[in-house]
Each structure stands twice: as structure tokens, then as C-alpha cells.
Write a protein that holds these residues in place. Structure first.
Motif, PDB file in Angstrom:
ATOM      1  N   TYR A  12       1.838  -5.730  11.863  1.00  0.00           N
ATOM      2  CA  TYR A  12       2.043  -5.963  10.662  1.00  0.00           C
ATOM      3  C   TYR A  12       2.047  -4.834  10.164  1.00  0.00           C
ATOM      4  N   SER A  13       1.660  -3.195  10.746  1.00  0.00           N
ATOM      5  CA  SER A  13       2.298  -2.213   9.740  1.00  0.00           C
ATOM      6  C   SER A  13       4.149  -2.088   9.734  1.00  0.00           C
ATOM      7  N   LEU A  14       4.947  -2.589  10.503  1.00  0.00           N
ATOM      8  CA  LEU A  14       6.379  -2.147  11.023  1.00  0.00           C
ATOM      9  C   LEU A  14       7.128  -3.760   9.915  1.00  0.00           C
ATOM     10  N   LYS A  15       6.027  -5.104  10.008  1.00  0.00           N
ATOM     11  CA  LYS A  15       6.966  -6.163   9.191  1.00  0.00           C
ATOM     12  C   LYS A  15       6.686  -6.156   7.578  1.00  0.00           C
ATOM     13  N   LEU A  16       5.281  -4.915   7.464  1.00  0.00           N
ATOM     14  CA  LEU A  16       5.186  -5.032   5.608  1.00  0.00           C
ATOM     15  C   LEU A  16       6.238  -3.386   5.571  1.00  0.00           C
ATOM     16  N   ARG A  17       6.571  -2.279   6.603  1.00  0.00           N
ATOM     17  CA  ARG A  17       6.413  -1.268   5.932  1.00  0.00           C
ATOM     18  C   ARG A  17       8.546  -1.697   5.797  1.00  0.00           C
ATOM     19  N   TYR A  18       9.115  -2.108   6.303  1.00  0.00           N
ATOM     20  CA  TYR A  18      10.863  -2.480   6.195  1.00  0.00           C
ATOM     21  C   TYR A  18      10.813  -4.215   6.311  1.00  0.00           C
ATOM     22  N   ASP A  49       0.496   2.967   1.610  1.00  0.00           N
ATOM     23  CA  ASP A  49       2.109   1.719   1.482  1.00  0.00           C
ATOM     24  C   ASP A  49       1.310   1.092   2.114  1.00  0.00           C
ATOM     25  N   LEU A  50       1.344   0.841   3.203  1.00  0.00           N
ATOM     26  CA  LEU A  50       0.935  -0.737   3.587  1.00  0.00           C
ATOM     27  C   LEU A  50      -0.190  -1.630   3.172  1.00  0.00           C
ATOM     28  N   VAL A  51      -1.121  -0.997   2.776  1.00  0.00           N
ATOM     29  CA  VAL A  51      -2.218  -1.816   1.899  1.00  0.00           C
ATOM     30  C   VAL A  51      -1.257  -2.102   0.873  1.00  0.00           C
ATOM     31  N   ILE A  52      -0.827  -1.425   0.120  1.00  0.00           N
ATOM     32  CA  ILE A  52       0.218  -1.832  -0.958  1.00  0.00           C
ATOM     33  C   ILE A  52       0.562  -2.878  -0.990  1.00  0.00           C
ATOM     34  N   ARG A  53       1.633  -2.732   0.296  1.00  0.00           N
ATOM     35  CA  ARG A  53       2.377  -3.681   0.698  1.00  0.00           C
ATOM     36  C   ARG A  53       2.614  -4.963   0.966  1.00  0.00           C
ATOM     37  N   SER A  54       0.853  -4.938   1.824  1.00  0.00           N
ATOM     38  CA  SER A  54       0.619  -6.640   1.980  1.00  0.00           C
ATOM     39  C   SER A  54      -0.252  -6.330   0.428  1.00  0.00           C
ATOM     40  N   ASP A 120      -8.325   0.960   1.511  1.00  0.00           N
ATOM     41  CA  ASP A 120      -8.008   1.124   1.637  1.00  0.00           C
ATOM     42  C   ASP A 120      -6.685   1.253   2.916  1.00  0.00           C
ATOM     43  N   ASP A 121      -7.865   0.888   3.674  1.00  0.00           N
ATOM     44  CA  ASP A 121      -7.547   0.801   5.728  1.00  0.00           C
ATOM     45  C   ASP A 121      -7.500  -0.009   6.016  1.00  0.00           C
ATOM     46  N   LEU A 122      -6.886  -1.491   5.289  1.00  0.00           N
ATOM     47  CA  LEU A 122      -6.909  -3.197   5.750  1.00  0.00           C
ATOM     48  C   LEU A 122      -5.534  -3.313   5.180  1.00  0.00           C
ATOM     49  N   MET A 123      -4.864  -3.942   5.642  1.00  0.00           N
ATOM     50  CA  MET A 123      -3.719  -4.726   5.405  1.00  0.00           C
ATOM     51  C   MET A 123      -3.916  -6.941   5.127  1.00  0.00           C
ATOM     52  N   TYR A 124      -4.322  -6.909   4.047  1.00  0.00           N
ATOM     53  CA  TYR A 124      -4.320  -8.185   3.446  1.00  0.00           C
ATOM     54  C   TYR A 124      -3.766  -9.415   3.925  1.00  0.00           C
ATOM     55  N   ARG A 125      -3.493 -10.690   4.625  1.00  0.00           N
ATOM     56  CA  ARG A 125      -3.296 -11.964   4.875  1.00  0.00           C
ATOM     57  C   ARG A 125      -2.529 -12.184   3.973  1.00  0.00           C
ATOM     58  N   PRO A 126      -1.413 -12.771   4.175  1.00  0.00           N
ATOM     59  CA  PRO A 126      -0.713 -13.551   2.643  1.00  0.00           C
ATOM     60  C   PRO A 126      -1.449 -14.059   1.885  1.00  0.00           C
ATOM     61  N   GLN A 127      -3.052 -14.506   2.256  1.00  0.00           N
ATOM     62  CA  GLN A 127      -3.200 -15.848   1.362  1.00  0.00           C
ATOM     63  C   GLN A 127      -4.633 -15.903   1.178  1.00  0.00           C
ATOM     64  N   LYS A 235      -9.664 -12.090   8.701  1.00  0.00           N
ATOM     65  CA  LYS A 235     -10.472 -11.166   8.757  1.00  0.00           C
ATOM     66  C   LYS A 235      -8.139  -9.764   8.738  1.00  0.00           C
ATOM     67  N   ALA A 236      -8.871  -8.903   7.449  1.00  0.00           N
ATOM     68  CA  ALA A 236      -7.824  -8.109   7.124  1.00  0.00           C
ATOM     69  C   ALA A 236      -7.627  -7.183   8.843  1.00  0.00           C
ATOM     70  N   VAL A 237      -6.253  -6.795   8.802  1.00  0.00           N
ATOM     71  CA  VAL A 237      -5.702  -5.959   9.892  1.00  0.00           C
ATOM     72  C   VAL A 237      -6.104  -4.397   8.979  1.00  0.00           C
ATOM     73  N   PRO A 238      -6.881  -3.505  10.406  1.00  0.00           N
ATOM     74  CA  PRO A 238      -6.987  -2.766  10.533  1.00  0.00           C
ATOM     75  C   PRO A 238      -5.977  -1.677  10.391  1.00  0.00           C
ATOM     76  N   VAL A 239      -5.153  -0.639   9.324  1.00  0.00           N
ATOM     77  CA  VAL A 239      -4.445   0.478   9.357  1.00  0.00           C
ATOM     78  C   VAL A 239      -4.443   1.357  11.008  1.00  0.00           C
ATOM     79  N   MET A 240      -3.429   1.219  11.917  1.00  0.00           N
ATOM     80  CA  MET A 240      -3.791   2.417  12.453  1.00  0.00           C
ATOM     81  C   MET A 240      -3.960   3.318  12.444  1.00  0.00           C
ATOM     82  N   GLY A 241      -5.047   4.102  13.285  1.00  0.00           N
ATOM     83  CA  GLY A 241      -5.140   5.683  12.699  1.00  0.00           C
ATOM     84  C   GLY A 241      -5.835   5.964  11.262  1.00  0.00           C
TER      85      GLY A 241
END
Length: 277
Positions: A12-18, A49-54, A120-127, A235-241
């Protein structure tokens, strides 16, 4: 973060950031009349930024996404975050450092809109956004949460420790006993909280590290029912670290949630309020 969550977090991190550069600068989706509001801390500036991108990659678009940061962090924002600012996403500053800022300022600035808070530590699914909004349309006036606990008392009428409040118990109707948990997203309708929701002297004294408990108290005082969403996304995806510094872990380890809830209960006489449900 659990080991089994690492692969999906990396993906998810790679997909969202790039794949979403500049996504906050213009609108290209159906807009729904809600705002998304969150905050962050210094240790997460490099990954928020990964959270915002999601949030920008949802199937529908909110009117605004507001990220509240302390004044002291304004000059430390990385380009990968500021480049997302535009029609949808804004960064605003506040003198507050506590987590309550993720909601109180947005409610004050936009009282006519429902406000959805998230972490601010989770990436949310598209729906995620569309499902939460759809649930709010089914139950107008209720506070809707994707994650909850149920407040419990013992036979003598004393509150059980926070850790003994069960999680995600579905109920046919909204309830005063349902405590929305902010991590997976909570939708607050307009005027759903008591007018004292932004009283800094109160929340900094009674619940400085427990915004969920503070906002629950404000909904009780207003008489607004809370409910667990029945159509939750994955479930939302945790941001690594990002979990190295976590208010949740501190509160649970030291049982600070129980301490703060008792202070809120004593101050606002919440036992009587709950018994009337």
C-alpha cells in the motif's frame, strides 16, 4: 505492527506514494458533503503523507481533508506532504498539542458539515469513506464508528476498568453505552456534541490524553446516540514504523483511560446519564 501486516503495508505504501502525486490539487470524483479531519505528531511527519494519499484515493471525495498540526511543526513539513495541498487537502496550525485538535477546530470552523475523524498511522481502504457516509445516511443524527467499545458497570453500579469494556458489539439501535474509537474512523453529524466540546480548560484537566472519552462525554451530554457501523470496510492498513510512539499504548499500559473516564464521570455525573438509557 504484526509481522503478517508487513507485506500489505509495504504494498500500500508503494502504491500510494508513487501512484497519487498531486492528488490533492484538483477534484475528479463525486463529492459528498463531509469533511475529514485528523492530526499528527512530529515523529510521523515523514509518513503521514501515506495516510493523506489513502484519503485522497477514496472512491468518492470529501469537501475537505484538514490536517491539524501544532504551530511548532509548520516549518518542518516535508515536501512529500505539502505537495498534496490543493482544493481538497489543507494543513492548518493550532496552539494545541493534544489529540483533541483533530476534531474541535474543524467542528468550530465548519459547523454545518458532518466531520469524520481518523488516525495518522493507518492507510484507509478505497471504500472506507463511501461506506461510512452511507451508514450515516441510514441513521441520520447518530455518531457512527467503525470501531467501538461498550461501557460496562459491575453489579454495584461502578464502572469496570476500560480494558474490560468489550469491543465491536453490534446493536440494533444506537446507544449511550457505545464508545466510538477514533482509529478506524468516526462520523460526527452537525451539532452532535455538547456546546462545551472545545473547552480547553476542561478537557486538558479531565481527559488530556483521551480524546475518544472526551468526545463520548460530549455526546452523552448532548443526548446523541452512538452506533457501530454495520457495513464496515476491511481494516485499515498500518503504516510501517508509525506505531513506535502511540498514545493508545501508553493509555492502556498505565490504565489511564480508566482514570480519565472516572474523572469525566465524576465531573459531569455520567453515571446518572447512562442509567437513564
Amino acid at each position: 505492527m504484526k509481522v503478517k501486516e508487513l507485506p500489505v503495508s509495504i504494498y500500500y505504501s508503494l502504491k500510494l506514494r508513487y501512484g497519487t502525486n498531486g492528488a490533492g490539487q484538483k477534484r475528479s470524483k463525486t463529492v459528498i458533503p463531509v469533511l475529514i479531519s485528523l492530526t499528527t505528531i512530529e515523529s510521523r511527519l515523514g509518513v503521514v503523507d501515506l495516510v493523506i494519499r489513502s484519503l485522497l484515493s477514496q472512491s468518492v471525495s470529501p469537501v475537505k481533508i484538514l490536517l491539524w498540526i501544532p504551530d511548532s511543526l509548520e516549518k518542518e513539513l516535508p515536501p512529500r506532504l505539502t505537495e498534496l495541498c490543493g482544493d481538497i487537502f489543507e494543513i492548518r496550525t493550532t496552539h494545541l498539542h493534544c489529540s483533541h485538535k483533530k476534531l474541535i477546530h474543524t467542528l468550530s470552523a465548519f459547523p454545518e458539515y458532518p466531520v469524520i475523524t481518523c488516525d495518522d498511522d493507518l492507510m484507509y481502504r478505497p471504500q472506507w469513506l463511501s461506506l461510512l457516509y452511507e451508514e450515516s445516511q441510514r441513521f441520520p443524527g447518530a455518531i457512527i464508528a467503525n470501531q467501538t467499545r461498550t461501557i460496562k458497570m459491575d453489579r454495584e453500579g461502578n464502572f469496570l476498568p476500560y480494558g474490560q469494556w468489550p469491543t465491536d458489539q453490534p446493536a440494533a439501535v444506537g446507544s449511550d453505552w457505545v464508545l466510538p474509537i477514533g482509529a478506524e474512523g468516526v462520523l460526527y453529524p452537525p451539532a452532535s456534541l455538547d456546546k462545551r466540546f472545545d473547552k480547553e480548560d476542561l478537557f486538558l484537566n479531565l481527559a488530556p490524553k483521551a480524546d475518544d472519552l472526551w468526545f463520548k462525554t460530549m455526546s452523552l451530554l448532548k443526548g446523541t446516540k452512538c452506533r457501530l457501523a454495520s457495513n464496515r470496510s476491511k481494516k485499515a492498513v498500518p503504516v510501517m514504523g508509525s506505531q513506535k510512539t502511540s498514545l493508545k499504548h501508553v493509555n492502556i499500559k498505565k490504565d489511564l483511560n480508566s482514570v480519565q473516564w472516572l474523572k469525566l464521570s465524576d465531573h459531569f455525573n455520567l453515571k446518572d446519564k447512562l442509567k437513564s438509557d
